[in-house]
Write an enzyme that holds these catalytic residues in place. Sequence first.
Site, PDB file in Angstrom:
ATOM      1  N   SER A 293       0.816  -1.209   0.000  1.00  0.00           N
ATOM      2  CA  SER A 293       0.000   0.000   0.000  1.00  0.00           C
ATOM      3  C   SER A 293       0.852   1.263   0.000  1.00  0.00           C
ATOM      4  CB  SER A 293      -0.961  -0.042   1.198  1.00  0.00           C
ATOM      5  OG  SER A 293      -1.908   0.985   1.143  1.00  0.00           O
ATOM      6  N   ASP A 304      10.113   5.715  -9.892  1.00  0.00           N
ATOM      7  CA  ASP A 304       9.631   6.392 -11.105  1.00  0.00           C
ATOM      8  C   ASP A 304      10.410   7.669 -11.401  1.00  0.00           C
ATOM      9  OD1 ASP A 304       7.818   4.421 -11.493  1.00  0.00           O
ATOM     10  OD2 ASP A 304       6.037   5.605 -11.071  1.00  0.00           O
ATOM     11  N   LYS A 318      -0.532  -4.141  -3.470  1.00  0.00           N
ATOM     12  CA  LYS A 318      -1.829  -3.618  -3.030  1.00  0.00           C
ATOM     13  C   LYS A 318      -1.972  -2.185  -3.536  1.00  0.00           C
ATOM     14  CE  LYS A 318      -4.790  -2.644   0.970  1.00  0.00           C
ATOM     15  NZ  LYS A 318      -5.024  -1.228   0.682  1.00  0.00           N
TER      16      LYS A 318
END
Length: 551
Positions: A293, A304, A318
């Site tokens: 999460s 990223d 998740k």
Amino acid sequence: MAKVKFKKRYLALSAVMVFGLWSFTAPQNDKYFEILKNLDIFATMFKEVNAKYVDDINPNTFMRNGIDGMLSKLDPYTNYYSEDEIEDVRTENTGEYGGIGAQVVFLDGKVMIVMPDKGFSADKAGLKRGDEIISIDGLDVKGKFDRASEYIKGQASKKVAIEVLRENVGKLSFTVGLEKIDLPNVPYFGMVSTDVGLIKQTGFTPDASKEVKAALRELKKQGASKIILDLRGNPGGLLSEAVNISNIFIPKGELVVTTKGKLEETNATYKTLNTSTDEEIPLVVLTSSMSASAAEIVAGVMQDYDRGVVIGQKSYGKGLVQQTLPLSYNSQMKVTIAKYYTPSGRCIQALDYTHRNEDGSVGKVADSLKTLFRTKNGRPVYDGGGIDPDILVDRKDYAPVTKGILSENLLLKFGNAYAVKLDSITSIKDFKITDQIFNDFKNWASSQEFDYSSPLEIQLRKLKEVAEETGGLENISTELSALEAKMAHSRSNDIELAKTEIKQLLKEEFVMRTYLEEGRLLASFENDLDLSKALELLSNQSLYERTLAGN
């Protein structure tokens, strides 16, 4: 005729219930008729079973089974909570509860303290790992876990008298105050080399970002010029804290996460709002199969933007956002309302909600089911099942005998009996498990009842079951018996073969009896493959930069 009238009354009642949900504005279409029809069927079925079933039915249990059954067909995170469970939900969401500050479990019929929380009431009063609670305020709770749990929670400032049984010592009495237990998100930070600082983050409850930021600043004062953010085993929490923690390392105004759901109000974009703390310090993020999460958001953002290198194992997968909704009679429901997407556009939600590896990890996702995305520097990243680390470290699997020892809590039991034989541990680094301690454990554990099987034994057992089911067991029984005899193991020999890992676990067991969870963590660093790989990378600046560049 009476049955028809009853059915109409039930249908009318169901209609009021359903149309109330849409505030009488929902269009009359087939979908809502199907909802009405099925609510009517459900209510009628419940009435008839309750009236005519041969045994008495507990309506609360019966209905709860129905609710849980319905929700189990969705995802693992959409759950119903009765009024009695709301306190546990609050603790999960905030990290706060009222109690003595200790993890208590029910083990072998005993109410046992397994870990006092550092600096809280139980720790300050002198309660220890392995203490069996036998009475609270003079009331017998020996072997009564639910009652003991109830008595050690309550209003802050109240004091309780706790009597424990400590092995090799006897009965001891303590007066322990109940207090608000606000568990830290950063239970440890410190220097792991001359220039590398480590921040262990275990939660994303309110103020998590403040704790991480404070730890970073303190480590830099101590000489840290490189940082490891350890998110292994972190189950996640508040999305807002994931945004704020990302903001520590990336500039103001950068995209962190996008959420998309069925309803327009669940679609949102979250960007960093503040000036960063440090955008340049070399960073490694550690992940494991149980990093989930919000932890995956932070790891994904660092990946990223090529802000840090992710090391460890593929994360849990998740990528769902939950909202807690109030229901009638003080109950609540946590429902998945959206999926989240990292800055590159990928959703890391596992494609399969249910089928996972034994350790909870997603496992291999077919390439045909993945979508390619790119980091800021153009490195390839994929969706469909967790954050893939930039540097994968194979998960160390314990030997079958070690798994058996852990499953039966033999280290805790041995520690209870053996701790009095050890001198006080004044230095975690210098404390060693001698061959004498190991041999004492081996001899003791060999006499204990615990089961374990090698992978080959498990497959042989399956073969035997199939042969029995298909009627072919008699034809191969002699061969199977011979194989079973050859694979029969000696506990003592197997423990000896697993000596290195068992000695490490024994060290952690004895260290945490003095230094609690922080001590166990520090002791574990000695044989931490993920940490070793992180330190190796951070010691080579050119390799670190090439990794982020995708070279």
